[in-house]
Design a protein around this motif. Structure first.
Motif, mmCIF file in Angstrom:
data_model
loop_
_atom_site.group_PDB
_atom_site.id
_atom_site.type_symbol
_atom_site.label_atom_id
_atom_site.label_comp_id
_atom_site.label_asym_id
_atom_site.label_seq_id
_atom_site.Cartn_x
_atom_site.Cartn_y
_atom_site.Cartn_z
ATOM 1 N N ASP A 413 -32.853 36.617 -12.758
ATOM 2 C CA ASP A 413 -31.697 35.970 -12.131
ATOM 3 C C ASP A 413 -30.408 36.728 -12.405
ATOM 4 O O ASP A 413 -29.348 36.136 -12.596
ATOM 5 N N ASN A 414 -30.494 38.056 -12.401
ATOM 6 C CA ASN A 414 -29.306 38.903 -12.499
ATOM 7 C C ASN A 414 -28.810 39.203 -11.090
ATOM 8 O O ASN A 414 -29.591 39.654 -10.248
ATOM 9 N N PRO A 415 -27.540 38.970 -10.777
ATOM 10 C CA PRO A 415 -27.066 39.137 -9.394
ATOM 11 C C PRO A 415 -26.873 40.604 -9.024
ATOM 12 O O PRO A 415 -26.261 41.372 -9.763
ATOM 13 N N SER A 477 -31.290 38.574 -6.260
ATOM 14 C CA SER A 477 -31.268 38.702 -7.711
ATOM 15 C C SER A 477 -32.390 39.625 -8.152
ATOM 16 O O SER A 477 -33.344 39.856 -7.415
#
Length: 533
Positions: A413-415, A477
């Protein structure tokens, strides 16, 4: 007569790869090479995610990912809804506005939680999150106040390193801010330093049972004077029905408000996943993940450089007192916090100390070690509550003591393209003992793109704030995987930050080793089994 030969070595490997249990070779084997352990990929992984929020103004994203390279070609990774089985305080389940929203049974005729026959959600229901290809993240979203806890398994190539992140944005009310939780494996014992039953805090421990038989759980609270007296509810003998989740309001378990408590969750029968959601009326909130197993030393990685306050909470299980050295491993080396060079922790009691102005504008990791370097030093668990911002614009997150990353770990969930007011994900990589080298890899994005990697060198006794690479051409993400290449152990965490109406909302997830492999000793000999017909 049929003669069947069963190779013990093959049997041991298959058992350990599935169960994660290493089997010791027979005694008396003189050849060391015959008993050297081989590392085999796990073939099945179970994870649980707690119920995200009962707020009407909450939005949740689940993101799942498995690194490439697992065994076999066929497999699956799915998370299904768990039933909500009431409020474990004994007062019945409560949804938003205090109305009973329990849909999974689990309450008896008197409304007491965890005493009924709720059977939980059927595993054949439609999955909320389902992975299709290792190496590519998948996401699911909801804005429902009725969003459930999730339970699920991954097998085959999806099992080794399967990682799921649950990220919730609460835009108003108690606990407003960013709540992040790494969905966790079920177990039988958990420690949570840093919880509270004080006025203005509303902390729930969420107990989630992934199995098809009920679990019975005890919840104990320890304050500065030792074990807390029971309150209106009882933390003993809480039944968590099959494939169900029970939230327990901690303030019902103490006779009076306690500012700093350590929570111990133990399963008498079965196993559960456990996490605590802390909500503060003024200072936001976040999930408190379980601390690493009690050890003589504790490392708490990833205290942000702009922390406005840091509260350290330490607990020493048992009756022995612990005397600790307190150090901060920063970007340029280890320093001793002024006025907090040492800490005395009484056995069986929770000790809390404020370390304001700890980081001095430099991200770091807190290292607690025995004052006398004794090999027989008492074991401890620890966590810090970190605050960013000031006044009415404060937000809090929690960093527990974390296990070392000895091989590999992943966060998701890293943008790829942070929204306005948000910052990219940051890693805190700490080498508290000796220098080391790691590889940081960005996966493809959930909306496409190609992986990218970089190598990071860490000096001994330091912490490095690292902006990970982003996938080439990636959208959506993505996952970040950290692999230790050489040197000593690494302690790591990831911080997500997102400004909300002037509030510096953030959440921190530790990165312990992902347990994607299990050590399997080689058998020294084969055994033959003779079957006569």
């Amino acid at each position: 007569m049929n003669r069947t030969l069963i190779g013990l070595g093959g049997t041991v490997v298959a058992l350990a790869a599935v169960t994660g249990v290493a089997v010791v070779a027979a005694p008396g084997d003189g050849d060391a090479s015959a008993t050297a352990a081989a590392h085999k990929p796990v073939e099945r992984t179970t994870l649980v995610c707690p119920q995200p929020s009962s707020s009407d103004v909450a939005e949740t994203t689940w993101t799942a990912f498995t690194p490439k390279g697992g065994p076999g070609k066929k497999g699956s990774a799915e998370l299904h809804p768990a039933a909500r089985a009431g409020d474990g305080s004994g007062k019945g389940g409560a949804g938003k506005d205090g109305d009973d929203k329990d849909k999974g049974g689990g309450k008896d005729k008197d409304g007491n939680a965890g005493k009924g026959d709720g059977k939980g959600q059927d595993a054949g229901s439609e999955p909320v999150v389902s992975s299709t290809t290792p190496g590519t993240p998948v996401t699911a979203e909801t804005d429902s106040a009725e969003a459930p806890a999730l339970v699920g398994t991954a097998d085959g190539p999806f099992a080794p390193g399967w990682t799921v992140q649950q990220t919730t944005t609460v835009s108003a009310g108690a606990g407003r801010g960013l709540h992040g939780a790494a969905c966790s494996a079920p177990d039988t014992s958990f420690w949570f330093p840093g919880a509270s039953t004080a006025a203005g805090r509303q902390d729930y421990v969420h107990l989630t049972n992934p199995d098809n038989s009920a679990a019975v759980v005890d919840v104990e609270l320890y304050g500065k004077g030792g074990k807390e007296k029971a309150g209106a509810g009882s933390g003993e003998g809480i039944t968590v029905p099959p494939r169900s989740s029970v939230p327990v309001l901690l303030s019902t378990l103490t006779a009076k408000p306690v500012t700093n408590v350590t929570v111990h969750v133990t399963a008498r029968t079965g196993r559960v996943g456990a996490q605590i959601q802390a909500a503060d009326q003024k200072a936001g909130g976040d999930w408190i993940a379980p601390a690493d197993d009690a050890q003589p030393r504790a490392v708490l990685p990833g205290i942000p450089k702009d922390a406005s306050s840091v509260r350290l909470v330490v607990f020493a299980p048992g009756s022995r007192d612990a005397d600790l050295k307190v150090r901060l491993a920063g970007e340029s080396g280890a320093i001793t916090p002024a006025g907090s060079e040492s800490l005395h922790v009484r056995g069986g009691m929770t000790t809390a100390v404020d370390l304001d102005d700890l980081t001095k504008g430099e991200a770091g990791s807190l290292v607690l070690s025995p004052a006398d370097d004794s090999s027989d030093a008492p074991r401890i668990v620890a966590a810090v509550r970190v605050t960013r911002g000031k006044g009415s614009k404060q937000e809090t997150a929690f960093i527990p003591s974390t296990a070392p990353l000895t091989h590999r770990a992943t966060v998701v969930d890293n943008p790829t393209d942070p929204e306005k007011g948000s910052s990219a994900a940051h890693l805190a990589l700490s080498a508290p003992d000796e220098g080391t080298k790691v590889r940081v890899t960005a996966s493809a994005g959930s909306g496409g793109g190609s992986p990218r990697s970089t190598t990071v060198t860490l000096k001994a006794h330091t912490t490095k704030d690292v902006l990970p690479p982003r996938p080439s051409g990636g959208k959506g993400s993505y996952a970040v995987t950290v692999e230790r290449l050489s040197g000593g152990p690494v302690f790591a965490s990831r911080t997500l930050a997102r400004e909300q109406d002037g509030v510096p909302a953030f959440t921190v997830q530790g990165m312990p080793d992902d347990g994607s492999t299990v050590a399997v000793p080689h058998a020294a000999q084969d055994l033959s089994v003779l079957n006569d017909e």
